[in-house]
Design a protein around this motif. Structure first.
Motif, PDB file in Angstrom:
ATOM      1  N   VAL A  14      -7.458   7.084  -7.169  1.00 51.35           N
ATOM      2  CA  VAL A  14      -8.038   7.469  -8.737  1.00 51.35           C
ATOM      3  C   VAL A  14      -6.887   6.749  -9.734  1.00 51.35           C
ATOM      4  CG1 VAL A  14      -9.049   8.961  -9.074  1.00 51.35           C
ATOM      5  CG2 VAL A  14      -8.979   9.037  -6.954  1.00 51.35           C
ATOM      6  N   VAL A  15      -7.600   6.749 -11.355  1.00 52.32           N
ATOM      7  CA  VAL A  15      -7.221   5.950 -11.871  1.00 52.32           C
ATOM      8  C   VAL A  15      -8.384   6.566 -12.983  1.00 52.32           C
ATOM      9  CG1 VAL A  15      -6.562   4.337 -13.518  1.00 52.32           C
ATOM     10  CG2 VAL A  15      -6.959   3.559 -10.759  1.00 52.32           C
ATOM     11  N   ALA A  16      -7.441   7.757 -13.342  1.00 57.52           N
ATOM     12  CA  ALA A  16      -7.783   8.050 -14.900  1.00 57.52           C
ATOM     13  C   ALA A  16      -7.944   7.952 -16.066  1.00 57.52           C
ATOM     14  CB  ALA A  16      -7.699   9.862 -14.693  1.00 57.52           C
ATOM     15  N   GLU A  17      -8.532   7.077 -16.831  1.00 56.27           N
ATOM     16  CA  GLU A  17      -8.475   6.699 -18.081  1.00 56.27           C
ATOM     17  C   GLU A  17      -9.093   7.569 -18.991  1.00 56.27           C
ATOM     18  OE1 GLU A  17      -7.506   5.522 -20.978  1.00 56.27           O
ATOM     19  OE2 GLU A  17      -6.371   4.208 -19.382  1.00 56.27           O
ATOM     20  N   ARG A  34      -3.496   9.064  -0.506  1.00 52.73           N
ATOM     21  CA  ARG A  34      -4.461   9.157  -1.828  1.00 52.73           C
ATOM     22  C   ARG A  34      -3.618   9.433  -3.321  1.00 52.73           C
ATOM     23  NH1 ARG A  34      -8.174  13.889  -3.895  1.00 52.73           N
ATOM     24  NH2 ARG A  34      -9.809  12.776  -4.245  1.00 52.73           N
ATOM     25  N   MET A  35      -3.905   8.360  -3.418  1.00 50.50           N
ATOM     26  CA  MET A  35      -3.120   8.374  -5.536  1.00 50.50           C
ATOM     27  C   MET A  35      -3.757   8.655  -6.254  1.00 50.50           C
ATOM     28  SD  MET A  35      -1.149   4.637  -7.166  1.00 50.50           S
ATOM     29  CE  MET A  35       0.009   4.963  -5.147  1.00 50.50           C
ATOM     30  N   LEU A  36      -3.184   8.848  -7.427  1.00 46.30           N
ATOM     31  CA  LEU A  36      -3.820   9.480  -8.260  1.00 46.30           C
ATOM     32  C   LEU A  36      -2.902   8.773  -9.832  1.00 46.30           C
ATOM     33  CD1 LEU A  36      -5.492  10.444 -10.569  1.00 46.30           C
ATOM     34  CD2 LEU A  36      -4.009  12.656 -10.860  1.00 46.30           C
ATOM     35  N   ILE A  37      -3.578   7.975 -10.625  1.00 44.67           N
ATOM     36  CA  ILE A  37      -2.682   7.081 -11.556  1.00 44.67           C
ATOM     37  C   ILE A  37      -3.444   7.561 -12.736  1.00 44.67           C
ATOM     38  CG2 ILE A  37      -2.472   4.731 -12.975  1.00 44.67           C
ATOM     39  CD1 ILE A  37      -2.747   3.673 -10.067  1.00 44.67           C
ATOM     40  N   GLY A  38      -2.573   8.211 -13.470  1.00 48.02           N
ATOM     41  CA  GLY A  38      -2.732   8.530 -15.166  1.00 48.02           C
ATOM     42  C   GLY A  38      -2.563   7.355 -15.729  1.00 48.02           C
ATOM     43  N   GLY A  39      -3.542   6.692 -16.427  1.00 40.23           N
ATOM     44  CA  GLY A  39      -3.550   5.953 -17.627  1.00 40.23           C
ATOM     45  C   GLY A  39      -3.970   4.355 -17.070  1.00 40.23           C
ATOM     46  N   LEU A  40      -5.005   3.980 -16.856  1.00 42.44           N
ATOM     47  CA  LEU A  40      -5.374   2.346 -16.702  1.00 42.44           C
ATOM     48  C   LEU A  40      -4.058   1.168 -17.500  1.00 42.44           C
ATOM     49  CD1 LEU A  40      -6.758   0.273 -15.154  1.00 42.44           C
ATOM     50  CD2 LEU A  40      -8.362   0.062 -16.558  1.00 42.44           C
ATOM     51  N   GLY A  41      -4.228   1.205 -18.629  1.00 39.52           N
ATOM     52  CA  GLY A  41      -3.539   0.841 -19.664  1.00 39.52           C
ATOM     53  C   GLY A  41      -3.804  -1.258 -18.379  1.00 39.52           C
ATOM     54  N   MET A  42      -3.002  -2.111 -19.126  1.00 39.49           N
ATOM     55  CA  MET A  42      -3.243  -3.590 -18.132  1.00 39.49           C
ATOM     56  C   MET A  42      -3.299  -3.565 -17.511  1.00 39.49           C
ATOM     57  SD  MET A  42      -1.444  -5.602 -20.996  1.00 39.49           S
ATOM     58  CE  MET A  42      -2.044  -5.108 -22.565  1.00 39.49           C
ATOM     59  N   GLY A  43      -3.098  -2.542 -15.914  1.00 41.75           N
ATOM     60  CA  GLY A  43      -3.462  -2.575 -14.786  1.00 41.75           C
ATOM     61  C   GLY A  43      -2.434  -2.847 -13.623  1.00 41.75           C
ATOM     62  N   ALA A  85      -4.088  17.323  -2.800  1.00 41.90           N
ATOM     63  CA  ALA A  85      -5.093  16.595  -2.463  1.00 41.90           C
ATOM     64  C   ALA A  85      -5.013  15.250  -2.553  1.00 41.90           C
ATOM     65  CB  ALA A  85      -6.212  17.393  -3.841  1.00 41.90           C
ATOM     66  N   TYR A  86      -3.165  15.121  -3.043  1.00 42.86           N
ATOM     67  CA  TYR A  86      -2.794  13.668  -3.394  1.00 42.86           C
ATOM     68  C   TYR A  86      -1.494  13.285  -2.619  1.00 42.86           C
ATOM     69  CZ  TYR A  86      -6.371  12.942  -6.859  1.00 42.86           C
ATOM     70  OH  TYR A  86      -7.606  13.170  -7.291  1.00 42.86           O
ATOM     71  N   ASP A  87      -1.193  12.214  -2.237  1.00 46.64           N
ATOM     72  CA  ASP A  87       0.140  11.691  -1.225  1.00 46.64           C
ATOM     73  C   ASP A  87       0.691  11.530  -2.972  1.00 46.64           C
ATOM     74  OD1 ASP A  87       0.003  12.195   1.450  1.00 46.64           O
ATOM     75  OD2 ASP A  87      -1.760  10.901   1.031  1.00 46.64           O
ATOM     76  N   THR A  88       0.327  10.952  -4.221  1.00 46.19           N
ATOM     77  CA  THR A  88       1.624  10.814  -4.935  1.00 46.19           C
ATOM     78  C   THR A  88       0.508  11.154  -6.921  1.00 46.19           C
ATOM     79  OG1 THR A  88       3.156   8.926  -5.782  1.00 46.19           O
ATOM     80  CG2 THR A  88       1.190   8.032  -4.259  1.00 46.19           C
ATOM     81  N   ILE A  89       0.824  11.080  -7.761  1.00 46.89           N
ATOM     82  CA  ILE A  89       0.498  10.720  -8.525  1.00 46.89           C
ATOM     83  C   ILE A  89       1.629  10.028  -9.756  1.00 46.89           C
ATOM     84  CG2 ILE A  89      -0.091  12.640 -10.360  1.00 46.89           C
ATOM     85  CD1 ILE A  89      -0.672  14.646  -9.596  1.00 46.89           C
ATOM     86  N   LEU A  90       1.220   8.627 -10.620  1.00 45.76           N
ATOM     87  CA  LEU A  90       1.733   8.351 -11.175  1.00 45.76           C
ATOM     88  C   LEU A  90       0.809   8.461 -12.888  1.00 45.76           C
ATOM     89  CD1 LEU A  90       1.384   4.893  -9.236  1.00 45.76           C
ATOM     90  CD2 LEU A  90       3.305   7.210  -8.448  1.00 45.76           C
ATOM     91  N   LEU A  91       2.047   8.366 -13.345  1.00 40.99           N
ATOM     92  CA  LEU A  91       1.927   9.126 -14.854  1.00 40.99           C
ATOM     93  C   LEU A  91       2.711   8.527 -15.271  1.00 40.99           C
ATOM     94  CD1 LEU A  91       2.529  12.627 -15.425  1.00 40.99           C
ATOM     95  CD2 LEU A  91       0.078  11.683 -15.307  1.00 40.99           C
ATOM     96  N   ASP A  92       2.168   7.189 -16.544  1.00 39.24           N
ATOM     97  CA  ASP A  92       1.574   6.198 -17.522  1.00 39.24           C
ATOM     98  C   ASP A  92       1.145   6.251 -18.662  1.00 39.24           C
ATOM     99  OD1 ASP A  92       3.295   3.936 -19.174  1.00 39.24           O
ATOM    100  OD2 ASP A  92       2.414   2.435 -17.599  1.00 39.24           O
ATOM    101  N   VAL A  93       0.968   7.286 -18.952  1.00 35.79           N
ATOM    102  CA  VAL A  93      -0.083   7.760 -20.340  1.00 35.79           C
ATOM    103  C   VAL A  93       0.956   7.837 -22.137  1.00 35.79           C
ATOM    104  CG1 VAL A  93      -2.017   9.335 -19.155  1.00 35.79           C
ATOM    105  CG2 VAL A  93      -0.092   9.999 -20.089  1.00 35.79           C
TER     106      VAL A  93
END
Length: 224
Positions: free
Chosen positions: A89-92, A63-72, A135-143
């Motif tokens: 899960v992508v949070a934008e 389960r992954m959470l990405i902070g920032g959709l950007g250009m995908g 809740a998540y196996d990884t959280i990625l932040l690119d905001v």
């Protein structure tokens, strides 16, 4: 040379304006004079996903959470690596960015937004992190352009000690917090360690194997 054309603008909650620009087939998203992302430069954003996925792809239902959709770029790279049982899960924060992905930049996004593994949440990633526990196996932040609030000052709370501790709590044991930056920040490395992470600072190039500017990705692992 083909001139840049302004396609749309979007207000950032709390202040600031994003501008979506196009020149031929090239897209750019800018905040003031700062270019946040460009469709020609995707290597380091892809690396943000692949470096984190290396540590979790053997898990049955990552389960992954990405902070920032950007250009995908990060989302598409994660989809290419993770299996059919993954959940992303992508949070934008800015709804218009999601609208651009489904509109002006739809060809670039392809089928990534309709992939059954993907959920788009139009909200602040920091709120999602603070409400999660293991809740998540990884959280990625690119905001932002690094571990400080460039797009809005309140994003500083993502990168201070309290915010990093919340991220560690939101991760499962052995989970990974990965943070993209346009350059190094030794103080941020120290804060990650103080928050209880095992830290690796990885230099990457903006255009992957083709070179480009030197960026940094931190992969911070929550100990088992």
């Amino acid at each position: 040379m083909i001139p840049w054309t302004l396609l749309d603008t979007a207000q950032i909650p709390g202040g600031g304006e994003l501008r979506l620009m196009r020149r031929g087939t090239e897209f750019s998203i800018k905040l003031g004079q700062n270019e946040l992302m460009n469709s020609r430069l995707s290597g380091s954003e892809q690396a943000l996903a692949t470096l984190a996925c290396r540590r979790i792809q053997t898990r049955e239902r990552p389960r992954m959470l990405i902070g920032g959709l950007g250009m995908g770029f990060t989302l598409r790279a994660a989809l290419a690596v993770l299996g059919p049982k993954a959940e992303i899960v992508v949070a934008e924060l800015v709804p218009s960015v999601v609208a651009w992905a489904r509109g002006e930049m739809a060809e670039m996004f392809g089928e990534s937004l309709t992939d059954p593994r993907v959920t788009i949440r139009e909200e602040d990633v920091s709120q999602i992190i603070r409400s999660a526990r293991a809740a998540y196996d990884t959280i990625l932040l690119d905001v932002d352009n690094g571990p400080e609030g460039l797009t809005r000052e309140s994003n500083d709370a993502l990168y201070d000690l309290k915010g990093l501790t919340a991220a560690r709590v939101a991760l499962r044991p052995g989970g990974v917090l990965a943070v993209w930056s346009s350059g190094p920040d030794p103080r941020f490395t120290q804060r990650l360690r103080k928050a209880g992470f095992d830290v690796n600072e990885v230099p990457v190039r903006a255009n992957g194997p083709r070179g480009g500017a030197r960026h940094v990705i931190w992969t911070a692992v929550r100990p088992d």
